[in-house]
Design an enzyme around this catalytic site. Structure first.
Site, PDB file in Angstrom:
ATOM      1  N   HIS A  40      -1.332  -1.388  -4.146  1.00 10.45           N
ATOM      2  CA  HIS A  40      -2.600  -1.099  -3.471  1.00 10.45           C
ATOM      3  C   HIS A  40      -2.694   0.412  -3.229  1.00 10.45           C
ATOM      4  O   HIS A  40      -1.793   1.010  -2.630  1.00 10.45           O
ATOM      5  CB  HIS A  40      -2.614  -1.869  -2.149  1.00 10.45           C
ATOM      6  N   GLY A  83      -0.651   1.284   9.655  1.00 14.65           N
ATOM      7  CA  GLY A  83       0.105   1.161  10.900  1.00 14.65           C
ATOM      8  C   GLY A  83      -0.698   0.673  12.093  1.00 14.65           C
ATOM      9  O   GLY A  83      -0.224   0.737  13.224  1.00 14.65           O
ATOM     10  N   ASP A  87      -4.902   3.320  -1.574  1.00 21.94           N
ATOM     11  CA  ASP A  87      -5.963   3.578  -0.598  1.00 21.94           C
ATOM     12  C   ASP A  87      -6.559   4.955  -0.822  1.00 21.94           C
ATOM     13  O   ASP A  87      -5.937   5.975  -0.515  1.00 21.94           O
ATOM     14  CB  ASP A  87      -5.384   3.488   0.821  1.00 21.94           C
ATOM     15  N   MET A 122      -9.254   7.549   0.266  1.00 16.78           N
ATOM     16  CA  MET A 122     -10.138   7.875   1.402  1.00 16.78           C
ATOM     17  C   MET A 122     -10.686   9.284   1.204  1.00 16.78           C
ATOM     18  O   MET A 122      -9.953  10.189   0.801  1.00 16.78           O
ATOM     19  CB  MET A 122      -9.358   7.817   2.716  1.00 16.78           C
ATOM     20  N   GLY A 142      -9.046   3.367   7.531  1.00 18.37           N
ATOM     21  CA  GLY A 142      -8.788   4.767   7.863  1.00 18.37           C
ATOM     22  C   GLY A 142      -7.315   5.120   7.968  1.00 18.37           C
ATOM     23  O   GLY A 142      -6.920   6.206   7.566  1.00 18.37           O
ATOM     24  N   PHE A 143      -6.529   4.199   8.478  1.00 18.04           N
ATOM     25  CA  PHE A 143      -5.112   4.525   8.701  1.00 18.04           C
ATOM     26  C   PHE A 143      -4.235   3.295   8.508  1.00 18.04           C
ATOM     27  O   PHE A 143      -4.676   2.177   8.789  1.00 18.04           O
ATOM     28  CB  PHE A 143      -4.894   5.054  10.128  1.00 18.04           C
ATOM     29  N   MET A 169     -12.352   3.795  -0.285  1.00 19.49           N
ATOM     30  CA  MET A 169     -13.028   3.997   1.004  1.00 19.49           C
ATOM     31  C   MET A 169     -13.754   5.326   0.906  1.00 19.49           C
ATOM     32  O   MET A 169     -13.360   6.333   1.501  1.00 19.49           O
ATOM     33  CB  MET A 169     -11.982   3.980   2.132  1.00 19.49           C
ATOM     34  N   ASP A 219      -6.397  -6.942   4.411  1.00 18.46           N
ATOM     35  CA  ASP A 219      -5.826  -5.594   4.470  1.00 18.46           C
ATOM     36  C   ASP A 219      -5.856  -5.077   5.902  1.00 18.46           C
ATOM     37  O   ASP A 219      -6.929  -4.905   6.479  1.00 18.46           O
ATOM     38  CB  ASP A 219      -6.668  -4.684   3.553  1.00 18.46           C
ATOM     39  N   GLY A 220      -4.659  -4.826   6.443  1.00 16.51           N
ATOM     40  CA  GLY A 220      -4.555  -4.193   7.753  1.00 16.51           C
ATOM     41  C   GLY A 220      -3.720  -4.995   8.730  1.00 16.51           C
ATOM     42  O   GLY A 220      -4.046  -6.137   9.043  1.00 16.51           O
ATOM     43  N   GLY A 221      -2.604  -4.408   9.140  1.00 15.32           N
ATOM     44  CA  GLY A 221      -1.770  -5.045  10.163  1.00 15.32           C
ATOM     45  C   GLY A 221      -1.072  -6.301   9.700  1.00 15.32           C
ATOM     46  O   GLY A 221      -0.690  -7.145  10.520  1.00 15.32           O
ATOM     47  N   MET A 242     -11.237  -6.683   5.580  1.00 21.23           N
ATOM     48  CA  MET A 242     -10.451  -5.730   6.378  1.00 21.23           C
ATOM     49  C   MET A 242     -10.096  -6.364   7.715  1.00 21.23           C
ATOM     50  O   MET A 242     -10.960  -6.894   8.422  1.00 21.23           O
ATOM     51  CB  MET A 242     -11.259  -4.449   6.641  1.00 21.23           C
ATOM     52  N   SER A 257       0.855  -1.195   0.000  1.00 21.31           N
ATOM     53  CA  SER A 257       0.000   0.000   0.000  1.00 21.31           C
ATOM     54  C   SER A 257       0.884   1.236   0.000  1.00 21.31           C
ATOM     55  O   SER A 257       1.682   1.443   0.925  1.00 21.31           O
ATOM     56  CB  SER A 257      -0.881   0.018   1.250  1.00 21.31           C
ATOM     57  N   HIS A 285      -8.477   0.656  -3.727  1.00 25.25           N
ATOM     58  CA  HIS A 285      -9.386   0.394  -2.602  1.00 25.25           C
ATOM     59  C   HIS A 285     -10.124   1.692  -2.289  1.00 25.25           C
ATOM     60  O   HIS A 285      -9.555   2.606  -1.697  1.00 25.25           O
ATOM     61  CB  HIS A 285      -8.525  -0.086  -1.413  1.00 25.25           C
ATOM     62  N   GLY A 344       1.177  -2.210   4.198  1.00 19.60           N
ATOM     63  CA  GLY A 344       1.561  -0.803   4.220  1.00 19.60           C
ATOM     64  C   GLY A 344       2.894  -0.657   4.918  1.00 19.60           C
ATOM     65  O   GLY A 344       3.957  -0.763   4.301  1.00 19.60           O
TER      66      GLY A 344
HETATM   67  C1  DX5 Z   1      -6.396   1.036   5.938  1.00 18.79           C
HETATM   68  C2  DX5 Z   1      -5.922   0.774   4.519  1.00 18.79           C
HETATM   69  C3  DX5 Z   1      -4.777  -0.142   4.443  1.00 18.79           C
HETATM   70  C4  DX5 Z   1      -3.522   0.348   5.120  1.00 18.79           C
HETATM   71  C5  DX5 Z   1      -2.647  -0.832   5.402  1.00 18.79           C
HETATM   72  O1  DX5 Z   1      -7.618   1.678   5.886  1.00 18.79           O
HETATM   73  O2  DX5 Z   1      -6.964   0.219   3.742  1.00 18.79           O
HETATM   74  O3  DX5 Z   1      -4.511  -0.526   3.098  1.00 18.79           O
HETATM   75  O4  DX5 Z   1      -2.819   1.278   4.351  1.00 18.79           O
HETATM   76  O5  DX5 Z   1      -1.563  -0.431   6.175  1.00 18.79           O
HETATM   77  P1  DX5 Z   1      -0.829  -1.408   7.210  1.00 18.79           P
HETATM   78  O6  DX5 Z   1      -0.370  -2.593   6.434  1.00 18.79           O
HETATM   79  O7  DX5 Z   1       0.276  -0.565   7.765  1.00 18.79           O
HETATM   80  O8  DX5 Z   1      -1.873  -1.803   8.248  1.00 18.79           O
HETATM   81 ZN    ZN Z   2      -6.479  -0.646   1.732  1.00 20.94          ZN
END
Ligand code: DX5
Ligand code: ZN
Length: 230
Positions: free
Chosen positions: A35, A149, A37, A39, A146-147, A70, A179-181, A141, A10, A68, A201
């Site tokens: 990827h 990290g 993102d 938003m 939203g973020f 959002m 997606d996420g963490g 998800m 990402s 993606h 990410g």
């Molecule tokens: C969160 C995003 C993710 C995010 C992933 O809303 O959709 O794609 O950037 O970042 P990490 O891998 O750091 O959780």
């Molecule tokens: Zn994403």
């Protein structure tokens, strides 16, 4: 499902002042997708990037762009993202009813792109049932959108297993993206349940050597995957 796992870095975690350099690094690492993102400050509080960035990315990489969205009201903006060159466009199930979701998927397919549908961690997977045999990808998800990290929400691997079971029951085989963490500690859990695209990410774009980090996560992901004939 059960193809070799692809890693989708990402660029939200990239250095925007050196984006072309960071894209080159993840290209070198063998990224399966890039990827993006998007938003809008409404569906999620954060505001990130949009059409102009996607257009320019198309000029610097051949890796397919996994966009993606959002955003609220994706139908309004969809043509812009399709024209900009998105290869996969994923919308959130929470912003559309069943009929609208089907229309959105058809609109994406009519433009020659692949269609994905995403669910937030607390959204019932039942919303996927009417579209599971129409989409090319389901995005599970594993953090609140939203973020970047954030920490992986435990139990997301069970949701992957449920999506895999639902797809099988419908004789469908969408890609299943998480997606996420995602990092070396968490990727094995979701790939063991059948996830086949992993968004990273911080763990890739935030690493000192993104290509090396990508390869290591990809190795762990593929080792954890169920057997191809499972
Ligand atoms: C969160 C995003 C993710 C995010 C992933 O809303 O959709 O794609 O950037 O970042 P990490 O891998 O750091 O959780
Ligand atoms: Zn994403």
């Amino acid at each position: 499902m059960f193809e070799p796992v692809k890693i989708a870095p990402s660029i939200l975690s990239a250095d925007f002042m050196h984006l072309a350099r960071d894209i080159e690094r993840i290209d070198k690492g063998g990224a399966g997708f890039i990827h993006v993102d998007v938003m809008d400050g409404h569906f999620v509080n954060n505001l990130t990037m949009g059409v102009p960035v996607i257009k320019q990315l198309k000029g610097v990489t051949d890796v397919p762009l996994d966009v993606h969205l959002m955003i609220e009201n994706p139908q309004k903006q969809l043509p812009w993202y399709l024209d900009a060159g998105a290869d996969i466009v994923t919308v959130h199930a929470e912003v559309a009813d069943e009929d609208q979701l089907v229309e959105i998927i058809d609109q994406i397919h009519a433009a020659g792109a692949k269609a994905g549908v995403s669910v937030k961690p607390s959204t019932s997977l039942e919303v996927l049932e009417p579209v599971i045999d129409k989409v090319d990808m389901v995005l599970v998800m594993s953090v609140e959108p939203g973020f970047s990290g954030q920490s992986y929400i435990e139990g997301s691997d069970d949701r992957v297993a449920s999506v895999v079971a639902m797809a099988k029951a419908h004789n469908a085989s969408p890609l299943i993206e998480v997606d996420g963490g995602m990092n070396t500690q968490t990727v094995g859990k979701v790939c063991a349940q059948g996830a086949d695209v992993i968004v990273c990410g911080n763990a890739v774009c935030g690493a000192p050597d993104p290509a090396c980090a990508l390869k290591e996560i990809e190795r762990i992901a593929n080792e954890a995957q169920p057997a191809l004939d499972a």
